[in-house]
Design an enzyme around this catalytic site. Structure first.
Site, PDB file in Angstrom:
ATOM      1  N   ALA A   1       0.380  -1.776   0.170  1.00 48.23           N
ATOM      2  CA  ALA A   1       0.168   0.240   0.316  1.00 48.23           C
ATOM      3  C   ALA A   1       0.661   1.811   0.068  1.00 48.23           C
ATOM      4  O   ALA A   1       0.364   2.397  -0.384  1.00 48.23           O
ATOM      5  CB  ALA A   1      -0.774   0.031   1.188  1.00 48.23           C
ATOM      6  N   THR A   2       2.036   1.167   0.883  1.00 54.05           N
ATOM      7  CA  THR A   2       2.959   2.138   0.624  1.00 54.05           C
ATOM      8  C   THR A   2       3.825   2.390  -0.407  1.00 54.05           C
ATOM      9  O   THR A   2       3.543   3.418  -1.333  1.00 54.05           O
ATOM     10  CB  THR A   2       4.235   1.591   1.227  1.00 54.05           C
ATOM     11  OG1 THR A   2       3.305   1.632   2.609  1.00 54.05           O
ATOM     12  CG2 THR A   2       5.064   3.062   0.709  1.00 54.05           C
TER      13      THR A   2
ATOM     14  N   GLN B   1      -7.116   0.502   6.094  1.00 54.65           N
ATOM     15  CA  GLN B   1      -7.823  -0.491   7.780  1.00 54.65           C
ATOM     16  C   GLN B   1      -9.348  -0.980   7.972  1.00 54.65           C
ATOM     17  O   GLN B   1      -9.716  -1.177   8.615  1.00 54.65           O
ATOM     18  CB  GLN B   1      -6.936   0.085   8.810  1.00 54.65           C
ATOM     19  CG  GLN B   1      -5.685   0.354   9.408  1.00 54.65           C
ATOM     20  CD  GLN B   1      -5.347  -1.122  10.150  1.00 54.65           C
ATOM     21  OE1 GLN B   1      -5.780  -1.814  10.109  1.00 54.65           O
ATOM     22  NE2 GLN B   1      -3.976  -1.333   9.932  1.00 54.65           N
TER      23      GLN B   1
ATOM     24  N   THR C   1       7.844  -7.924 -12.978  1.00 55.88           N
ATOM     25  CA  THR C   1       6.459  -9.175 -12.754  1.00 55.88           C
ATOM     26  C   THR C   1       5.875  -9.737 -12.001  1.00 55.88           C
ATOM     27  O   THR C   1       6.405  -9.269 -10.481  1.00 55.88           O
ATOM     28  CB  THR C   1       8.039 -10.812 -12.499  1.00 55.88           C
ATOM     29  OG1 THR C   1       8.363 -10.326 -14.512  1.00 55.88           O
ATOM     30  CG2 THR C   1       6.877 -12.001 -13.110  1.00 55.88           C
TER      31      THR C   1
ATOM     32  N   CYS D   1       4.311   0.348  11.877  1.00 58.51           N
ATOM     33  CA  CYS D   1       5.616   1.334  10.465  1.00 58.51           C
ATOM     34  C   CYS D   1       6.720   2.442  11.831  1.00 58.51           C
ATOM     35  O   CYS D   1       7.583   2.787  10.896  1.00 58.51           O
ATOM     36  CB  CYS D   1       4.540   1.631   9.456  1.00 58.51           C
ATOM     37  SG  CYS D   1       4.190   0.634   9.002  1.00 58.51           S
TER      38      CYS D   1
END
Length: 371
Positions: A72-73, A180, A235, A317
């Protein structure tokens, strides 16, 4: 789950669902074809990826495309790139909520070097943004507004649909970190971009995605072979994609039962931690996240003393940064209150007994501290 500490850190990551593991194994062991190859093994892998794409997209708004990413980052970093085309139109302002995840905050701040002005918009003591104050901040120079659906530290649900309306009224784009909330909370149809992650919904780590509304084309941040519609080269892993798809399908099929289970766990926890104070809104929140504080305790010591429960003092994080939680600070909490706060995250594979035993262990350790 394997024996070990009682796991109550489901905002950091979730255990892999058994059904997801079973779907992934053949793509790890037997079906090794490159999905971008033209032969039959490649076509078979490519077909599996498109099935997974449909499964994941089924929980997202219509009228857009889903790109698989490494996280997601990465998705958030790609989404921010949509502002480049707007800068030439005199739009050089980016607004983020002050409680955003570091992936959004740090990406936004990096755009200062590119000539953008970054406004970290305040939130209320309940963790919710004031729409009236936000409306006054969004102007004709605003290129992008970023607001997460469910906060990863305190679980509050922002009025994202209304925020998107305010952004669009001034011609700005709306980027939403829905990590979330994906698969658990309804995602508004009027956002422009949404970042998601598999490992928050009992899927594998190493894969996320960016949903982009039709007509929005952020420039690539990874160049190479032109995979993923020419926007994200590299890939793809059929195993990770298939796992993400299966995890999304399980969220869809188990939405009601999962929600009822999480509510029951939350109710039990709130009664077991009655002497604690909830950080953030008590009603406008995802019930699987309980961020609470107890005056006078040292959470660092508490986490050291409690070895039989896996819980958190904030975002995984940012746990190594040594900095106090910017989210709790944005609520207006004093440093001592921040240092006395913990986050409990409930998931599909937790039981009421887990919550009961964990509360007894934590509360006992707290009483020892306060004695």
């Amino acid at each position: 789950m394997a024996k070990g500490p009682i796991y109550l850190d489901n905002q950091a990551t979730t255990p892999l669902a058994p059904e997801v593991f079973d779907v992934m194994v053949p793509w790890l062991r037997d079906n090794f074809g490159n999905p971008h190859s033209a032969h039959i093994l490649g076509r078979k892998a490519a077909a599996a990826i498109e099935v997974a794409r449909d499964q994941v997209a089924g929980l997202l708004p219509t009228g857009g495309k889903l790109l698989f990413m490494g996280s997601a980052t990465e998705a958030i970093n790609l989404g921010f790139g949509a502002v480049h085309s707007l800068k030439d139109m005199g739009r050089n302002k980016i607004i983020i909520l002050d409680s955003e995840h570091a992936a959004v905050r740090d990406t936004a701040l990096s755009y200062e070097k590119l000539g953008f002005t970054i406004h970290k918009h305040p939130i209320g003591r309940d963790g919710i943004v004031s729409l009236d104050r936000l409306r006054a901040s969004i102007d004709d120079k605003t290129a992008l507004v970023a607001a997460m659906l469910v906060n990863n530290e305190i679980g509050v649900i922002q009025p994202v649909e209304a925020i998107a309306e305010l952004a669009h009224a001034k011609g700005a784009l709306m980027l939403c970190d829905v990590v979330q909330g994906y698969g658990r909370v309804a995602i508004p149809d009027n956002i422009d971009m949404a970042a998601i992650s598999a490992h928050k919904i009992y899927g594998p780590k190493g894969i996320g995605g960016l949903w982009i509304r039709d007509g929005i084309d952020p420039p690539p941040i990874i160049h190479g072979g032109g995979q993923e519609q020419g926007i994200r080269s590299g890939t793809l892993s059929p195993a990770l994609c298939a796992g993400f798809g299966q995890a999304a399908a399980l969220c869809r099929d188990r939405r009601d039962s999962d929600a009822a289970h999480i509510q029951a766990l939350s109710d039990r926890a709130q009664s077991s931690f009655a002497d604690w104070t909830i950080n953030g809104s008590t009603d406008q929140r995802y019930m699987g996240n309980l961020n609470i504080r107890r005056d006078g305790i040292d959470v660092g010591r508490l986490m050291s003393d409690v070895r039989d429960v896996a819980f958190s003092a904030g975002s995984a994080c940012a746990s190594g940064s040594g900095r106090p939680s910017h989210v709790l600070a944005a609520l207006g909490l004093e440093p001592a209150q921040i240092k006395s706060s913990i986050r409990l995250g409930f998931g599909r594979y937790n039981s009421l007994d887990d919550v009961e035993r964990a509360s007894q262990i934590i509360n006992k350790a707290v009483e020892v501290q306060l004695a």
